[in-house]
Enzyme design. Structure first.
Site, PDB file in Angstrom:
ATOM      1  N   GLN A  26       0.838  -1.219   0.000  1.00 22.02           N
ATOM      2  CA  GLN A  26       0.000   0.000   0.000  1.00 22.02           C
ATOM      3  C   GLN A  26       0.864   1.257   0.000  1.00 22.02           C
ATOM      4  O   GLN A  26       0.641   2.174  -0.785  1.00 22.02           O
ATOM      5  CB  GLN A  26      -0.903   0.015   1.245  1.00 22.02           C
ATOM      6  N   TYR A  85       1.892  -7.686  15.423  1.00 23.62           N
ATOM      7  CA  TYR A  85       2.419  -6.638  14.522  1.00 23.62           C
ATOM      8  C   TYR A  85       2.934  -5.467  15.355  1.00 23.62           C
ATOM      9  O   TYR A  85       4.058  -5.015  15.176  1.00 23.62           O
ATOM     10  CB  TYR A  85       1.293  -6.200  13.600  1.00 23.62           C
TER      11      TYR A  85
HETATM   12  C1  VAH Z   1      -2.691  -1.603  10.046  1.00 18.87           C
HETATM   13  N1  VAH Z   1      -2.656   0.107   8.293  1.00 18.87           N
HETATM   14  O1  VAH Z   1      -3.878  -1.422  10.125  1.00 18.87           O
HETATM   15  C2  VAH Z   1      -1.858  -0.568   9.323  1.00 18.87           C
HETATM   16  C3  VAH Z   1      -1.380   0.451  10.301  1.00 18.87           C
HETATM   17  C4  VAH Z   1      -2.123   1.975  12.103  1.00 18.87           C
HETATM   18  C5  VAH Z   1      -2.535   1.035  11.099  1.00 18.87           C
HETATM   19  O2  VAH Z   1      -0.406  -0.078  11.102  1.00 18.87           O
HETATM   20  O3  VAH Z   1      -2.156  -2.583  10.529  1.00 18.87           O
END
Ligand code: VAH
Length: 313
Positions: free
Chosen positions: A10, A137
């Protein structure tokens, strides 16, 4: 010569175009897991978990800067937690080590508002909040921020980082994030389709328009090093809004647009994130200033989405 990992993602697919414009197509080496036939310019298939492959490209192509955008995002990352940790950390360790060994001048490392978890102030979340992320993450980004600081202090590597909020753009589609609804909604609106939102109507999240996010990235990378006091990652934000506010603003332009709310597992992730961000340090250290608020972003999205996309990611 700049190498971009995750160049088909993205952010990567927009950043590569901007960097080509700025530094010349031949000075940008785009890489990703799969070849992108629509990409114009030097492109190499690269699995960043492969240290040798990364090192060979950096040495053979005379790379001097790396933008490391390859990662598994928050929502997808929860499906296979240990794999997400392995991929997100292994790739960054390879980037750090290759950069150290081959005197890379500058490295960009994307962090995220996902580094924040519960028990922090969720309104105007401060730069120095404690970091207790609720996703793998987010955990990988907290670890990454600290590794970036470590390589900066121990080896003098010039690594710069931004805690991106949700990013909204017309050029590309997001991949497996919790803020993806804010991009998908526009595509549903122009196709006159009802939108099913995976977050509740009142879920306030920090966001930024893609053009602002890319400009911020390049401005940070070009800022004088001595002005950059934050060694982990800079808070940054363009605006904050809820799905309900976004939908009602879209209905000003598309009166028949309909939305319904079906919160799923991503609601818990969003509820652990800030509602708004304090980005004073970025404003002070390198003159960050957003140019897009909600209305201007919506206008720009529809103007551009109503023209054919340059490529279908
Ligand atoms: C996500 N777009 O949703 C990414 C980002 C803050 C959001 O880290 O994981």
């Amino acid at each position: 010569k700049i190498l971009i990992t995750g160049a088909s993602g993205q952010i990567g697919s927009v950043l590569s175009e901007k960097l080509k414009e700025k530094y010349g197509t031949e000075n940008i080496l785009a890489t990703d897991l799969h070849h992108n036939p629509d990409y114009i310019g030097p492109f190499e298939v690269l699995d960043v978990t492969d240290f040798e492959a990364l090192q060979t490209l950096v040495v053979n192509k005379g790379i001097t800067q790396i933008y490391h955008l390859a990662a598994i995002l928050s929502a997808n990352g929860e499906k296979f937690p240990l794999n997400t940790w392995d991929i997100n950390m292994k790739t960054f360790f390879n980037v750090l080590e290759v950069s150290r060994l081959h005197n890379i001048e500058k490295v960009f490392y994307p962090s995220s508002i996902a580094v924040f978890g519960n028990n922090v102030e969720r309104v105007d979340t401060p730069q120095s909040s404690n970091l207790t992320p609720s996703t793998v993450y987010g955990m990988s980004k907290v670890a990454g921020e600290n590794w970036a600081k470590y390589y900066t202090e121990k080896y003098g590597l010039d690594i710069r980082s931004i805690r991106y909020p949700g990013i909204i753009g017309y050029q590309s589609l997001p991949g497996g994030g919790t803020t993806d609804y804010a991009v998908d909604i526009f595509h549903k609106a122009i196709n006159q389709e009802e939108f099913e939102c995976f977050l509740g109507p009142d879920t306030m999240l920090p966001m930024i328009y893609m053009d602002d996010a890319i400009r911020a990235t390049i401005e940070l990378m070009e800022a004088p090093k001595e002005k950059l006091r934050i060694k982990t990652s800079y808070n940054l934000v363009g605006m904050s809004f809820t799905p309900e506010t976004l939908a009602s603003e879209i209905q000003q332009i598309h009166p028949n647009f309909k939305i319904r709310y079906q919160p799923d597992y991503r609601q818990q992730i969003a509820d652990s994130w800030p509602m708004s961000i304090d980005d004073t340090d970025a404003r002070k250290d390198w003159d960050w200033q957003p140019k897009y608020g909600l209305k201007r972003m919506i206008q720009d999205m529809f103007v551009n989405l109503n023209t054919p996309m340059p490529f279908t990611p």
